[in-house]
Design a protein around this motif. Structure first.
Motif, short mmCIF file in Angstrom:
data_model
loop_
_atom_site.label_atom_id
_atom_site.label_comp_id
_atom_site.label_asym_id
_atom_site.label_seq_id
_atom_site.Cartn_x
_atom_site.Cartn_y
_atom_site.Cartn_z
N ILE A 1 23.06 25.34 42.62
CA ILE A 1 24.16 26.31 42.68
C ILE A 1 23.68 27.58 43.38
O ILE A 1 24.37 28.13 44.25
CB ILE A 1 24.69 26.63 41.27
N TYR B 1 23.44 27.09 47.21
CA TYR B 1 24.73 27.25 47.90
C TYR B 1 25.13 28.72 47.99
O TYR B 1 25.59 29.19 49.05
CB TYR B 1 25.82 26.47 47.15
N ALA B 2 24.97 29.45 46.89
CA ALA B 2 25.40 30.85 46.86
C ALA B 2 24.58 31.70 47.83
O ALA B 2 25.13 32.54 48.54
CB ALA B 2 25.28 31.39 45.44
N ALA C 1 29.58 26.31 46.00
CA ALA C 1 28.85 26.66 44.78
C ALA C 1 29.78 26.64 43.57
O ALA C 1 29.42 26.10 42.50
CB ALA C 1 28.21 28.04 44.93
N ALA D 1 28.25 33.90 44.02
CA ALA D 1 29.22 33.17 44.83
C ALA D 1 30.61 33.81 44.73
O ALA D 1 31.32 33.95 45.73
CB ALA D 1 29.28 31.71 44.39
#
Length: 688
Positions: free
Chosen positions: A184, A187-188, A196, A221
């Motif tokens: 996560i 992605y962020a 995310a 995110a």
């Protein structure tokens, strides 16, 4: 030890060393080590490894390495302990080099060794080594181990290889909170905010139990998406499940609320913190800065100095300078910069601080002064600094300096599409269409592509994204019709489309059609349709908002009585009753007020004597006639082309239309105004 003397054995040394490790008592551990040496005790590999761990815990890395080098016999735990010591201190090269030595010594690494050394695989060299270690992990059948898998996906994510990281994540036979948080966060950190959040939802359905680091990554995110509703939900989760209020999590909440436009919530979290680090102060300062609240930035900075619990760092001063820049407080910002130059807080200004000063001067319209400042800097100007000056030239229509800076930027970073676009904009605003075409051809030649502009708005916890001339939204037909309707309505209220925002040499009607398709207008219109009357509208833009869409948003606020919040890549624009919080609007208002005062003082005065605005060779009002021409003989009429306005009228209209009249009709020029007045005069004479 003093009592037992030479009778000290393994168990006693082990107990004492473990106590020293747990309590991190350096003097006590050193006494235990000294006792081993004085009594000629030869500790086994286990105790020597505990000494390495002890010295590492007590921040004595060189002593730990001496113990390691003196070991005649080493096992996998000894190697891993020393590699871990280097990794924790961010000595990536030493950790990697030691791992290679370990392999050459024929010691087989275990899962903890792999998990540890992967954390040191940063940068270009580290990533290549990381891929080789991944191959070794597959050969050793450790890929499915939870610790190794988490370190692998973290290594790929930090290198920007999120697809490889996701592949490792999906292959894990079991997942813990560390591996879930790592993907996560990956992605962020790469700006893939929607992915995310979607992954977080999926893992929650699968039963993932989140910790404070997970929530901090999710808040990062949500900050990028400016999804306030979702952010409040996450905050509620944190409170409901009684997640410990670690500083990292509270800092993420401050950042999320400020980037979602809710500075009140940010300040509430900040004020309720039991402990504030410099990152906490910086997060709040940056929040005020992005909202253009320069006075609040300075006040908070002064409070930080008064408390004197946390020392400002370079980021703190960047936030203060940026706040002064966005808040139109360039004099105060320059004073702060001189404090840094004088080393008031013990460090010298970095190139980023010089960049803030350039941005500050550019926003204030002092473009020439900004150029001189760049020439006198002790650093070579970076592309970011020159890009800031180029943007200021675009805003203030300084073609000469803008052209010079734009050419330099194309030499420094020929692959950056933004520089070409801003320079093309500058040429277009000056009507230099040949240069616009040349810049476009240069972009095609170098295969440079511009990031597509997009805007999004959150309604009922659903993010609606729009692109320029968007045809993908389900309500596209209704939105297109509504935008045209709003344009007509706003024109009646004084809105004039700013054609300088169109980069194409086409007719006025086509230019206006292009402007109506901008993503900001689509998002604003969707907000008007989808929200209750009087509700605020929040729109986010991935690029800098154009002047025309900024004006359009002001009329949305003015005509419909809405509070409009626009966040672009640089800052927030809070628009209330048609007035924006940005420094440009404030400067324009003060300039208009000053100009009106001068005009009233000029025309409202009763002093005698001819006007200095009178055209030479003409009376101010010959024979009581309004215009600077002798009246025609009786029975004859004047052709409209022969009418001429006196100099004081033309000068006044030029100032109003070009300097103040942002709300003037697009077809209202001096010539058409004179024609209209002449026809009215002839009609009146005819009726008389």
């Amino acid at each position: 030890m003093a009592t037992l003397g030479l009778e000290m054995r393994f168990e006693e040394y082990d107990t004492l060393l473990n106590a020293c490790v747990n309590q991190r008592t350096l003097r006590g551990g050193q006494k235990v080590h000294a006792h081993m040496i004085k009594t000629c005790y030869r500790p086994p590999v286990y105790l020597r490894t505990r000494l390495i761990v002890f010295y590492n815990k007590c921040e004595c890395l060189s002593d730990a390495r001496k113990v390691f080098d003196e070991m005649r016999e080493r096992n996998v735990v000894s190697w891993t302990a020393m590699i871990s010591a280097y990794s924790q201190k961010a000595h990536s090269f030493e950790a990697s080099n030691l791992f290679i030595r370990m392999l050459r010594s024929d010691t087989e690494p275990n899962e903890f060794t792999f998990a540890t050394v992967l954390t040191s695989c940063a940068g270009a060299f580290g990533f290549e080594l990381g891929k080789q270690i991944h191959s070794l992990i597959i050969k050793s059948n450790f890929e499915s181990h939870i610790y190794v898998g988490s370190s692998l996906l973290d290594m790929y994510a930090k290198a920007g290889r999120i697809h490889e990281a996701r592949g490792v994540f999906e292959c894990l036979p079991e997942r813990d909170v560390v591996s879930c948080t790592a993907i996560i966060s990956g992605y962020a950190q790469l700006g893939l905010d929607e992915e995310a959040i979607e992954l977080f939802r999926k893992l929650q359905v699968e039963g993932m139990i989140s910790n404070y680091v997970t929530y901090a990554s999710v808040l990062t995110a949500l900050s990028g998406l400016a999804a306030l509703g979702h952010g409040k939900q996450v905050h509620s989760h944190v409170l409901r499940f009684e997640i410990p209020s670690y500083v990292v999590l509270q800092n993420s909440l401050i950042d999320m609320y400020s980037k979602c436009g809710s500075l009140t919530y940010s300040r509430r979290v900040f004020d309720n913190m039991s402990e504030r680090t410099v990152i906490s102060w910086n997060a709040m300062l940056v929040g005020y800065s992005k909202h253009g609240m320069g006075r609040e930035v300075v006040e908070l900075f002064n409070l930080m100095r008064e408390e004197n619990k946390v020392k400002p760092d370079s980021v703190t001063y960047l936030a203060v300078l940026s706040g002064c820049s966005h808040g139109g407080m360039e004099d105060r910002g320059l004073a702060v910069f001189h404090e840094i130059v004088d080393c008031k807080d013990g460090f010298e200004p970095e190139i980023e601080h010089y960049g803030c000063v350039v941005d500050m001067l550019g926003r204030a319209g002092r473009v020439g002064e900004a150029l001189e400042f760049i020439k006198n800097m002790p650093f070579e100007p970076t592309a970011a600094i020159l890009g800031s000056l180029l943007g200021a030239c675009r805003v203030h229509y300084n073609v000469d300096i803008g052209e010079f800076v734009g050419q330099r930027l194309m030499e420094i970073e020929p692959e950056n599409a933004g520089n070409y676009v801003i320079l093309s904009n500058l040429y277009a605003s000056a009507g230099r269409w040949e240069d616009v075409t040349r810049v476009r051809e240069l972009m095609k030649e170098k295969a440079v592509t511009k990031d597509p502009g997009r805007s999004w708005i959150e309604l009922d916890q659903i993010l609606h994204t729009f692109h320029a001339s968007d045809r993908s939204h389900p309500m596209r037909e209704e939105l297109s019709a509504k935008v045209k309707q709003l344009s007509v309505k706003f024109k009646e209220a004084g809105y004039v489309p700013d054609m300088s925002c169109v980069l194409y040499d086409v007719d006025e009607e086509q230019k206006e059609k292009v402007l109506l398709g901008h993503s900001e207008k689509l998002a604003l219109t969707f907000g008007l349709i989808g929200t209750p009357e009087g509700a605020p509208i929040r729109v986010i833009k991935n690029l800098r908002i154009c002047v025309d869409c900024h004006n359009f948003a002001k009329f949305v606020s003015k005509v419909y009585g809405r509070k409009v919040s626009l966040r672009d890549k640089n800052r927030f624009h809070h628009i209330v009753e048609g007035t924006c919080s940005c420094a440009f609007d404030q400067n324009t208002m003060s300039f208009n007020g000053m100009l009106r005062q001068r005009l009233f003082a000029r025309f409202g005065s009763t002093h005698a004597g001819p006007s200095r605005w009178t055209t030479p060779g003409h009376q101010e009002k010959p024979n009581g006639y309004l215009f600077n021409r002798t009246p025609p003989p009786p029975g004859q009429s004047r052709k409209w082309e022969d009418w001429e306005l006196p100099c004081y009228i033309t000068s006044f209209l030029t100032v109003v239309i070009l300097g103040v009249g942002l709300n003037a009709k697009p077809d209202l020029t001096i010539e058409t105004w004179a024609h209209q007045k002449a026809l009215e005069r002839l009609q009146m004479e005819k009726s008389e």
